[in-house]
Design an enzyme around this catalytic site. Sequence first.
Site, mmCIF file in Angstrom:
data_model
loop_
_atom_site.group_PDB
_atom_site.id
_atom_site.type_symbol
_atom_site.label_atom_id
_atom_site.label_comp_id
_atom_site.label_asym_id
_atom_site.label_seq_id
_atom_site.Cartn_x
_atom_site.Cartn_y
_atom_site.Cartn_z
ATOM 1 N N ARG A 100 0.888 -1.174 0.000
ATOM 2 C CA ARG A 100 0.000 0.000 0.000
ATOM 3 C C ARG A 100 0.911 1.205 0.000
ATOM 4 N NH1 ARG A 100 -5.256 1.388 3.576
ATOM 5 N NH2 ARG A 100 -6.086 0.122 1.873
ATOM 6 N N HIS A 127 -7.444 1.113 -6.343
ATOM 7 C CA HIS A 127 -7.611 0.172 -5.224
ATOM 8 C C HIS A 127 -8.256 -1.114 -5.763
ATOM 9 C CE1 HIS A 127 -7.737 -1.261 -1.253
ATOM 10 N NE2 HIS A 127 -8.631 -0.467 -0.704
ATOM 11 N N GLN A 130 -10.025 -3.920 -3.527
ATOM 12 C CA GLN A 130 -11.318 -3.501 -2.991
ATOM 13 C C GLN A 130 -12.440 -3.783 -3.991
ATOM 14 O OE1 GLN A 130 -12.066 -1.909 0.142
ATOM 15 N NE2 GLN A 130 -14.075 -2.601 -0.552
ATOM 16 N N ASP A 218 -17.507 7.053 -1.246
ATOM 17 C CA ASP A 218 -16.271 6.891 -0.464
ATOM 18 C C ASP A 218 -16.011 8.229 0.222
ATOM 19 O OD1 ASP A 218 -13.866 5.959 0.571
ATOM 20 O OD2 ASP A 218 -12.773 6.052 -1.326
ATOM 21 N N CYS A 259 -16.265 1.393 0.705
ATOM 22 C CA CYS A 259 -15.086 0.558 0.999
ATOM 23 C C CYS A 259 -14.666 0.656 2.463
ATOM 24 C CB CYS A 259 -13.937 0.937 0.080
ATOM 25 S SG CYS A 259 -13.281 2.597 0.345
ATOM 26 N N ARG A 287 -12.947 -8.922 1.354
ATOM 27 C CA ARG A 287 -11.528 -8.625 1.103
ATOM 28 C C ARG A 287 -10.695 -9.874 1.418
ATOM 29 N NH1 ARG A 287 -9.826 -3.351 1.450
ATOM 30 N NH2 ARG A 287 -7.869 -4.235 0.701
HETATM 31 N N1 CP Z 1 -11.111 -0.316 2.457
HETATM 32 C C1 CP Z 1 -9.840 -0.368 2.902
HETATM 33 O O1 CP Z 1 -8.907 -0.611 2.123
HETATM 34 O O2 CP Z 1 -9.701 -0.156 4.224
HETATM 35 P P1 CP Z 1 -8.342 0.084 5.039
HETATM 36 O O3 CP Z 1 -7.813 1.444 4.646
HETATM 37 O O4 CP Z 1 -8.729 0.003 6.468
HETATM 38 O O5 CP Z 1 -7.350 -0.987 4.658
HETATM 39 N N1 NVA Z 2 -10.126 6.602 -1.091
HETATM 40 C C1 NVA Z 2 -9.659 6.159 0.195
HETATM 41 C C2 NVA Z 2 -9.802 4.678 0.307
HETATM 42 C C3 NVA Z 2 -9.407 4.117 1.647
HETATM 43 C C4 NVA Z 2 -9.507 2.641 1.721
HETATM 44 C C5 NVA Z 2 -8.228 6.575 0.407
HETATM 45 O O1 NVA Z 2 -7.408 6.434 -0.508
HETATM 46 O O2 NVA Z 2 -7.925 7.077 1.487
#
Ligand code: CP
Ligand code: NVA
Length: 304
Positions: A100, A127, A130, A218, A259, A287
């Site tokens: 990530r 993502h 997700q 989101d 998400c 997930r």
């Molecule tokens: N939806 C998601 O990826 O959540 P986190 O940021 O908690 O991993």
């Molecule tokens: N759009 C959000 C998703 C988190 C899982 C972010 O990137 O923070």
Amino acid sequence: MPDFLEINELAPAELRRILSHAGQSRVRSDMNQSPLSGKSVALIFEKPSTRTRLSFEVGVRQLGGWPVVLSSAEMQMGRGESIFDTAKVLSRFVDLIMIRTFADSTLRQLAEHSDVPVINGLTDKSHPCQIMADIQTFQERRGSIEGRNVVWLGTGNNVCTSFLHAAGQMGFNLVFSGPREFHPCEDAVAFAEGKGARVVFESNPREAVSKADLIVTDAWVSMHEKAEERERIWDTLMRYQVNSDLMAAAPTNALFMHCLPAHRGEEVTSDVMDGPASVVFDEAENRLHVQKSIMCWCLDLLGD
Ligand code: CP
Ligand code: NVA
């Protein structure tokens, strides 16, 4: 061995194969023997996470493997060690890497230089894990997503980009309803349209959801974004809040997804989050299931 970097870079047949495996392994414990036995998986986090961390770490253990969770702040990468050197060293210790990170270029360089497969666990751009979980969740409830209407409310962010990639690959329509300055990534729109998906921009949120099979939103401020930019147009964004009034304008069988993490009272209200259309916690659980299948796919352990 293949990487899992972007939904638009994978063959639709492979995406379907992963989803089918995830659906089966969710209910068949005999598919959860230990395919990762003797294997280690690095889980690298440059941004915070609850779901991604939990689902990958628990998933690796359920598959009999050994997860190694690393935050970049604890790694030499956080002090400037090159991605090339990091990739080469990681490849000597682990069989698979999930990262990530912020920039797409970090993910790309890691994938280019590592000798083991790399999985995208979220970047500023996308993502994909997700959206695989979201499609699994939709299909469990409503059957094939092909030809369905997915409506995205709010800002066209990284999660929205992966939905557009999936629209092109899986053949569903995407209606975007949000402020013009936060329209989604043009390349992702072009990809979806190029594959024959219908992408519609509808500024009236009630009109946008009128034929929805799935309503998605989101957080208005992603981890890599500055809150000030959004605060400037907060009142405009509030027009796109998913609340019970908006859900009443949608077909009664429309599902709601987010998400997570959600900001209750901002992009979505609690009555929707906790209401009958909401499948947000199924999404979170899926997930785990879909990422187990993604990891097996990367290591050619999916079987036929
Ligand atoms: N939806 C998601 O990826 O959540 P986190 O940021 O908690 O991993
Ligand atoms: N759009 C959000 C998703 C988190 C899982 C972010 O990137 O923070």
